[in-house]
Write a protein that holds these residues in place. Structure first.
Motif, mmCIF file in Angstrom:
data_model
loop_
_atom_site.group_PDB
_atom_site.id
_atom_site.type_symbol
_atom_site.label_atom_id
_atom_site.label_comp_id
_atom_site.label_asym_id
_atom_site.label_seq_id
_atom_site.Cartn_x
_atom_site.Cartn_y
_atom_site.Cartn_z
ATOM 1 N N TYR A 1 1.371 13.473 0.771
ATOM 2 C CA TYR A 1 1.438 12.053 1.120
ATOM 3 C C TYR A 1 0.279 11.682 2.055
ATOM 4 O O TYR A 1 -0.330 10.614 1.914
ATOM 5 N N ASN A 2 -0.032 12.556 2.989
ATOM 6 C CA ASN A 2 -1.155 12.286 3.880
ATOM 7 C C ASN A 2 -2.469 12.210 3.116
ATOM 8 O O ASN A 2 -3.333 11.383 3.428
ATOM 9 N N PHE B 1 -2.706 8.828 1.470
ATOM 10 C CA PHE B 1 -3.129 7.782 2.412
ATOM 11 C C PHE B 1 -4.643 7.827 2.623
ATOM 12 O O PHE B 1 -5.306 6.785 2.684
ATOM 13 N N THR B 2 -5.177 9.039 2.728
ATOM 14 C CA THR B 2 -6.619 9.194 2.946
ATOM 15 C C THR B 2 -7.414 8.651 1.770
ATOM 16 O O THR B 2 -8.404 7.920 1.950
ATOM 17 N N THR C 1 0.856 -1.182 0.000
ATOM 18 C CA THR C 1 0.000 0.000 0.000
ATOM 19 C C THR C 1 0.895 1.236 0.000
ATOM 20 O O THR C 1 2.098 1.155 0.266
ATOM 21 N N ALA C 2 0.301 2.377 -0.288
ATOM 22 C CA ALA C 2 1.076 3.623 -0.283
ATOM 23 C C ALA C 2 1.674 3.875 1.092
ATOM 24 O O ALA C 2 2.831 4.288 1.221
ATOM 25 N N LYS C 3 0.895 3.603 2.137
ATOM 26 C CA LYS C 3 1.385 3.821 3.498
ATOM 27 C C LYS C 3 2.547 2.889 3.812
ATOM 28 O O LYS C 3 3.541 3.298 4.423
ATOM 29 N N GLN C 4 2.455 1.635 3.395
ATOM 30 C CA GLN C 4 3.551 0.686 3.625
ATOM 31 C C GLN C 4 4.798 1.095 2.845
ATOM 32 O O GLN C 4 5.920 0.993 3.349
ATOM 33 N N GLU D 1 -6.453 6.452 -0.453
ATOM 34 C CA GLU D 1 -6.293 4.999 -0.492
ATOM 35 C C GLU D 1 -7.235 4.319 0.497
ATOM 36 O O GLU D 1 -7.900 3.322 0.164
ATOM 37 N N GLU D 2 -7.331 4.850 1.714
ATOM 38 C CA GLU D 2 -8.204 4.270 2.736
ATOM 39 C C GLU D 2 -9.669 4.359 2.312
ATOM 40 O O GLU D 2 -10.452 3.424 2.525
ATOM 41 N N VAL E 1 5.690 4.152 1.886
ATOM 42 C CA VAL E 1 6.302 5.328 2.500
ATOM 43 C C VAL E 1 7.028 4.945 3.780
ATOM 44 O O VAL E 1 8.130 5.437 4.060
#
Length: 544
Positions: free
Chosen positions: A514-515, A518-519, A265-268, A521-522, A270
């Protein structure tokens, strides 16, 4: 659509002061070492947009096109500040005096119609500017003959002296001259008003429709048909910088970029890059080993011991002092091995070569390292050797100037099957690409597109359609003088681009985006509309 925000009772002056205070608080909270004056000079803020009657719906911040120059001389920096201020003031004037009237009563849902009004307005401004310059030139030329007629004609040049073998030797050593740089595409002062208003209309339509901006953009991309799934573009995260304007002998790598595997995922992704970045800092902060006695002012070694400058680039990544091309890559490779991250599987690399900054026109060569020069043809061999040594490199951005078309062909033929060749600065502006309908010059696998100047939302849809139809890859990138507006994430997701390039993981203007990613993507995960990114994106195919 107006700067005064549709009749706010506090008035424009009070609103502006409030905006400045909010901006200062934001940058202080996010630990961004950037002066408010720089922010206001490099971006254009469109206050709450009156796009539907008198309902204040949204605001937009759009970056100017100006590049950020590290360590620029004071006179150049001051001149750019003046030019940026003029661009911002002109944009505000356009919005308040004309665009507001022309769009009065327009429905935000009519994006194509609004963008056509904006295009027509801009074309008229371009024509006015052209006529103004022609008039100024004619006035200037009318005074020249009286002065030049008094000047005698210059004497003819003396005949070349022949000195036998010496003259022949000089001819033998003379290299074929490089093509001079193409004229910079003119940018009309105030043009950012067009892109800002177009984006404001799209945001207003999304908010009035109670849906996120990326869905509004996706509906425009797919001609009002809502897509069943959307994908998150693959990340291009700037990790370190060691380019021409930074300390150290290495010039070639303006950015070493990490591309996390699409299975993350994008969060993973980063989080993984953050881990690598922390280890780079930790490695470089280790005390230097004892050194043998040397003369004062010399470090006595081939490699500088102090390699991290401690300075964060405007790109949001660490600046590193290195002397050879392999050093930063070996550093990253070693850290990934220690962390158990397999290069070429969990993580891939891209290099922003920024070749246009490397050309020494007096020598006709690229200065890849201080004092080390390469002809354009030699650069092809350099890149082939680099990718062979480090197969985790899957993309080269701007490996040549746009003028070196033969070398773009050569490197594409040599590396196109295992490495993306991407045109960023080497590409033309979106308006020029759409005007010509041709994205094949220089020859590349993909293009970096940006939302700035007179680029409308309709232009972005059109250019991504053109890129898709030519089986090229689209990278949505942030501009160098970036703002804190996170709309470009929604644009990238809605347009369905393959990669998104947001810079490094530091500085508030990058972290905000980036935040937002994440939003988004969620939200897609929760709604069950997150599509799977194609793994073949990491295996470049022929684009014939």
């Amino acid at each position: 659509m107006g700067e005064e925000g549709g009749g706010c009772s506090s008035g424009p002056t009070r609103d502006l002061q409030k905006l400045k205070q909010q901006a200062m608080e934001y940058y202080r909270e996010n630990d961004v070492p950037r002066r408010l004056e720089e922010l206001l000079n490099s971006t254009f803020y469109l206050q709450p947009a009156d796009v539907y009657g008198h309902l204040n719906v949204c605001s937009v911040v759009i970056s100017t096109h100006f590049e950020v120059h590290e360590n620029a001389p004071p006179e150049i920096a001051e001149a750019e500040v003046v030019e940026r201020l003029d661009a911002v003031n002109t944009a505000v004037q356009w919005v308040n005096e004309t665009i507001t009237k022309e769009l009065q009563g327009a429905a935000p849902s009519s994006q194509a119609e609004v963008d056509q009004v904006l295009r027509t307005f801009f074309e008229n401004k371009v024509q006015e500017d052209k006529e103004k310059k022609e008039l100024e030139k004619s006035v200037e030329d009318s005074t020249v003959p009286t002065l030049s007629s008094l000047m005698p004609p210059p004497p003819p040049p003396p005949p070349a002296k022949k000195k036998g073998l010496k003259q022949g030797r000089k001819d033998t050593l003379t290299e074929k001259p490089v093509r001079p740089p193409e004229p910079v595409e003119p940018v009309l002062s105030g043009s950012m008003a067009i892109g800002a208003v177009s984006l404001a209309v799209a945001k207003a339509s999304a908010m009035l429709g109670n849906k996120p901006l990326y869905l509004r953009i996706a509906s425009l991309k797919h001609q009002q048909e809502p897509p069943a799934t959307l994908t998150i573009p693959l990340l291009m995260v700037s990790l370190v910088s060691c380019g021409k304007s930074l300390p150290g002998k290495l010039n070639l790598m303006k950015e070493v970029i990490c591309i996390p595997h699409p299975g993350l995922t994008a969060k993973q992704g980063v989080a993984m890059v953050q881990q690598i970045q922390k280890h780079i800092t930790k490695t470089m902060e280790m005390p230097s080993p004892p050194k043998a006695e040397t003369k004062k002012g010399h470090n006595g070694g081939k490699i500088s011991q102090q390699q991290v400058t401690g300075k964060m680039s405007h790109l949001g990544c660490l600046t590193i002092n290195y002397d050879t091309i392999e050093q930063p890559l070996l550093l990253i490779q070693g850290i990934c091995a220690n962390l158990g991250l397999e290069m070429g599987t969990k993580l891939h690399l891209a290099i922003n070569c920024a070749a246009h900054e490397l050309m020494d026109y007096s020598k006709g060569k690229y200065e890849v390292m201080t004092g080390t020069y390469k002809h354009a043809a030699e650069m092809v061999d350099l890149y082939v050797d680099l990718v062979s040594k480090f197969p985790s490199i899957i993309a080269l951005i701007d490996p040549f100037r746009k003028e070196d078309s033969e070398q773009w062909d050569s490197i594409y033929n040599a590396l196109g099957s295992r490495c993306y060749i991407i045109a960023g600065t080497a590409s033309r502006s979106i308006s020029k690409l759409l005007e010509d309908g041709n994205i094949s010059t220089p020859r590349s696998s993909g293009l970096i597109i940006k939302h700035t100047n007179q680029t409308t939302i309709s232009d972005l849809v059109e250019i991504t359609d053109l890129i898709d139809s030519n089986k090229h890859m689209a990278v949505f990138g942030s501009t160098e003088g970036e703002s804190s507006d996170d709309s470009l994430v929604d644009l990238a997701v809605g347009l369905g681009v393959q990669f998104i390039k947001l810079g490094g993981l530091s500085r508030g203007e990058h972290v905000t985006k980036y935040n937002r990613l994440f939003t988004v993507e969620e939200e897609l995960i929760q709604s069950g509309t997150l599509g799977t990114c194609c793994l073949l994106l990491l295996l470049p195919l022929s684009h014939e």
